[in-house]
Design an enzyme around this catalytic site. Sequence first.
Site, short mmCIF file in Angstrom:
data_model
loop_
_atom_site.label_atom_id
_atom_site.label_comp_id
_atom_site.label_asym_id
_atom_site.label_seq_id
_atom_site.Cartn_x
_atom_site.Cartn_y
_atom_site.Cartn_z
N CYS A 118 -26.69 2.13 -16.61
CA CYS A 118 -26.28 3.51 -16.37
C CYS A 118 -27.43 4.48 -16.66
O CYS A 118 -27.64 5.43 -15.91
CB CYS A 118 -25.11 3.93 -17.26
SG CYS A 118 -23.88 2.70 -17.57
N ASP A 119 -28.11 4.27 -17.77
CA ASP A 119 -29.02 5.31 -18.28
C ASP A 119 -30.49 4.94 -18.22
O ASP A 119 -31.34 5.76 -18.60
CB ASP A 119 -28.63 5.64 -19.73
CG ASP A 119 -27.22 6.20 -19.83
OD1 ASP A 119 -26.80 6.89 -18.87
OD2 ASP A 119 -26.53 5.95 -20.82
N CYS A 134 -25.71 1.40 -22.39
CA CYS A 134 -25.66 0.91 -21.01
C CYS A 134 -26.98 1.13 -20.29
O CYS A 134 -27.26 2.24 -19.82
CB CYS A 134 -24.51 1.60 -20.27
SG CYS A 134 -24.39 1.07 -18.55
#
Length: 318
Positions: free
Chosen positions: A140-141, A137
């Site tokens: 997200c990261d 992701c």
Amino acid sequence: MPDQNEIRDTVILGSGCAGLTAAIYAARSNLKPLVLEGHEPGGQLSITTLVENFPGWPEGVQGPELIENMKKQATRFGAELRMAHLTCVDLTKSPFELTLGKDTVLTRSLIIASGASARWLGLPSEQALIGFGVSSCATCDGFFASGKEIAVIGGGDSAMEEALFLTRFATKVTLINRSESFRASRIMLERAQTHPQIEFLHNTIVEECLGVEEKDLKGLKLLNRKTGERSTLPVSFMFLGIGHEPNATMFKGQLDLDNDGYVKTEDNVFVSILGERIHGVFACGDVQDRRYRQAITAAGTGCMAALEVEKYLEELGR
Ligand code: NDP
């Protein structure tokens, strides 16, 4: 045949962000929802590290902690969480019949929040480093890749989109495509190919992720499938962009699915079979959303599904 007491007002399939939000709303409406936790309890958030884009957490929150809090919130209002897998489902009769191994549950309404699972390469070293430099992701990261050299795996639109997005953080992105050609659309491919921070490797597969002992990705062992040449690419992050699989195969033939197996919905949560709406069944979250796939959008559709259940049961006279 189970007795009448076993007919539930609502069952929620899946315990990720969408399912648990639906559970909070349904429980607060006193529907005592039964939440079936499924194969990946907590969904994709439970394998993420820091979530920094969920509103209300200015310092970010660990994905598993966010899920744990949602569970507590749902159970506080009377939701029942059960570790169970759906083995068979019959949506042709009402109440709907769910088979959970040896048990059968009947329910007047059903919320499908079974999510989608990111595809992984399947290497043991990759699995060991999820959350430690390996991620599926970028949204997200990506931030954690600031100032680093990273790799993105895949040759479709997801990989191009991730690679382009990650150039905001990483100093260099190496896009590793196992094939000679790309599945990505021309426009996305061109954007990535002309970006000065993105380099391409073709016909190349990852054989191993390095850094398992240190619990920190140090690099990738690569094999060029065409030339047979092996090499090591020193990167601190590897992002998978090789697609997602919606967890909806058990509904094939009972719900309209799109070509890639996502549940087709109208107005976000209403499902159908052969174009005809199925009353009492709703889908939310990543199992029906191939476009946004964010925790907050999953929570949003989870809320919508629960509100529709409430309305549906009211119409039934419950
Ligand atoms: P795709 O199925 O289009 O592409 C998957 C890619 O991953 C392919 O290059 C495939 O390689 C590769 N791949 C699959 N498995 C492996 C593996 N085990 N090891 C290495 N490589 C692997 O998936 P996407 O998620 O990219 O796209 C899905 C759909 O969503 C598409 O219709 C796409 O257009 C759409 N989409 C649109 C976006 C947009 O418009 N902004 C953004 C993201 C997705 P190979 O070709 O060799 O099989």
